[in-house]
Write a protein that holds these residues in place. Structure first.
Motif, PDB file in Angstrom:
ATOM      1  N   GLN A   1      46.921  33.280  35.527  1.00 40.81           N
ATOM      2  CA  GLN A   1      46.545  34.205  34.674  1.00 40.81           C
ATOM      3  C   GLN A   1      45.015  34.339  34.090  1.00 40.81           C
ATOM      4  OE1 GLN A   1      50.008  33.222  31.889  1.00 40.81           O
ATOM      5  NE2 GLN A   1      51.205  34.391  32.963  1.00 40.81           N
ATOM      6  N   VAL A   2      44.608  33.342  33.582  1.00 40.70           N
ATOM      7  CA  VAL A   2      43.389  33.210  33.296  1.00 40.70           C
ATOM      8  C   VAL A   2      42.121  33.986  34.100  1.00 40.70           C
ATOM      9  CG1 VAL A   2      41.354  31.974  32.334  1.00 40.70           C
ATOM     10  CG2 VAL A   2      43.693  31.523  31.529  1.00 40.70           C
ATOM     11  N   ILE A   3      42.432  33.513  35.181  1.00 42.50           N
ATOM     12  CA  ILE A   3      41.585  33.894  36.491  1.00 42.50           C
ATOM     13  C   ILE A   3      41.750  35.641  36.671  1.00 42.50           C
ATOM     14  CG2 ILE A   3      41.377  34.197  38.994  1.00 42.50           C
ATOM     15  CD1 ILE A   3      41.665  31.113  38.864  1.00 42.50           C
ATOM     16  N   ALA A   4      43.107  36.033  36.389  1.00 47.48           N
ATOM     17  CA  ALA A   4      43.293  37.410  36.595  1.00 47.48           C
ATOM     18  C   ALA A   4      42.811  38.268  35.411  1.00 47.48           C
ATOM     19  CB  ALA A   4      44.860  37.719  36.872  1.00 47.48           C
ATOM     20  N   ILE A   5      43.000  37.759  34.079  1.00 45.89           N
ATOM     21  CA  ILE A   5      42.469  38.375  33.046  1.00 45.89           C
ATOM     22  C   ILE A   5      40.966  38.474  33.223  1.00 45.89           C
ATOM     23  CG2 ILE A   5      42.134  38.154  30.505  1.00 45.89           C
ATOM     24  CD1 ILE A   5      44.896  37.107  30.477  1.00 45.89           C
ATOM     25  N   THR A   6      40.269  37.379  33.444  1.00 45.42           N
ATOM     26  CA  THR A   6      38.868  37.330  33.612  1.00 45.42           C
ATOM     27  C   THR A   6      38.225  38.577  34.597  1.00 45.42           C
ATOM     28  OG1 THR A   6      38.816  35.038  33.073  1.00 45.42           O
ATOM     29  CG2 THR A   6      36.713  36.045  34.000  1.00 45.42           C
ATOM     30  N   VAL A   7      38.735  38.688  35.780  1.00 39.58           N
ATOM     31  CA  VAL A   7      38.651  39.424  36.947  1.00 39.58           C
ATOM     32  C   VAL A   7      38.596  40.881  36.182  1.00 39.58           C
ATOM     33  CG1 VAL A   7      39.070  40.333  39.056  1.00 39.58           C
ATOM     34  CG2 VAL A   7      38.538  37.749  38.717  1.00 39.58           C
ATOM     35  N   PHE A   8      39.685  41.077  35.574  1.00 36.63           N
ATOM     36  CA  PHE A   8      39.998  42.469  34.895  1.00 36.63           C
ATOM     37  C   PHE A   8      38.897  42.753  33.860  1.00 36.63           C
ATOM     38  CE2 PHE A   8      42.011  45.113  31.481  1.00 36.63           C
ATOM     39  CZ  PHE A   8      42.167  46.158  32.310  1.00 36.63           C
ATOM     40  N   VAL A   9      38.617  41.758  33.193  1.00 39.84           N
ATOM     41  CA  VAL A   9      37.365  41.922  32.274  1.00 39.84           C
ATOM     42  C   VAL A   9      36.125  42.366  32.678  1.00 39.84           C
ATOM     43  CG1 VAL A   9      36.215  40.948  30.193  1.00 39.84           C
ATOM     44  CG2 VAL A   9      38.466  40.890  30.369  1.00 39.84           C
ATOM     45  N   VAL A  10      35.756  41.726  33.819  1.00 37.21           N
ATOM     46  CA  VAL A  10      34.578  41.925  34.576  1.00 37.21           C
ATOM     47  C   VAL A  10      34.458  43.182  35.358  1.00 37.21           C
ATOM     48  CG1 VAL A  10      33.114  41.165  36.302  1.00 37.21           C
ATOM     49  CG2 VAL A  10      34.081  39.267  34.713  1.00 37.21           C
ATOM     50  N   PHE A  11      35.429  43.616  35.778  1.00 39.75           N
ATOM     51  CA  PHE A  11      35.655  44.851  36.553  1.00 39.75           C
ATOM     52  C   PHE A  11      35.818  45.945  35.343  1.00 39.75           C
ATOM     53  CE2 PHE A  11      37.989  43.384  40.564  1.00 39.75           C
ATOM     54  CZ  PHE A  11      36.937  42.878  41.131  1.00 39.75           C
TER      55      PHE A  11
END
Length: 55
Positions: free
Chosen positions: A14-24
């Protein structure tokens, strides 16, 4: 899958998915601002057509 392993990996995923979403999202909004146009728009030719030396 072991429930302990699932309980360990789920928050990490979940943390990885949220981080990728924020970067994109940041890239999606900042790139057109920096380029001063949408990346898919055709670029207009430059005003100067003659080659010149950079010195």
């Amino acid at each position: 899958m072991n429930s302990d392993l699932k309980n360990f990996l789920q928050p990490i995923a979940q943390v990885i998915a949220i981080t990728v979403f924020v970067v994109f999202t940041v890239a999606f909004f900042s790139l057109p601002y920096v380029l001063q146009q949408h990346p898919g728009d055709p670029q207009s030719p430059s005003q100067q057509t003659a080659p010149r030396h950079m010195t």
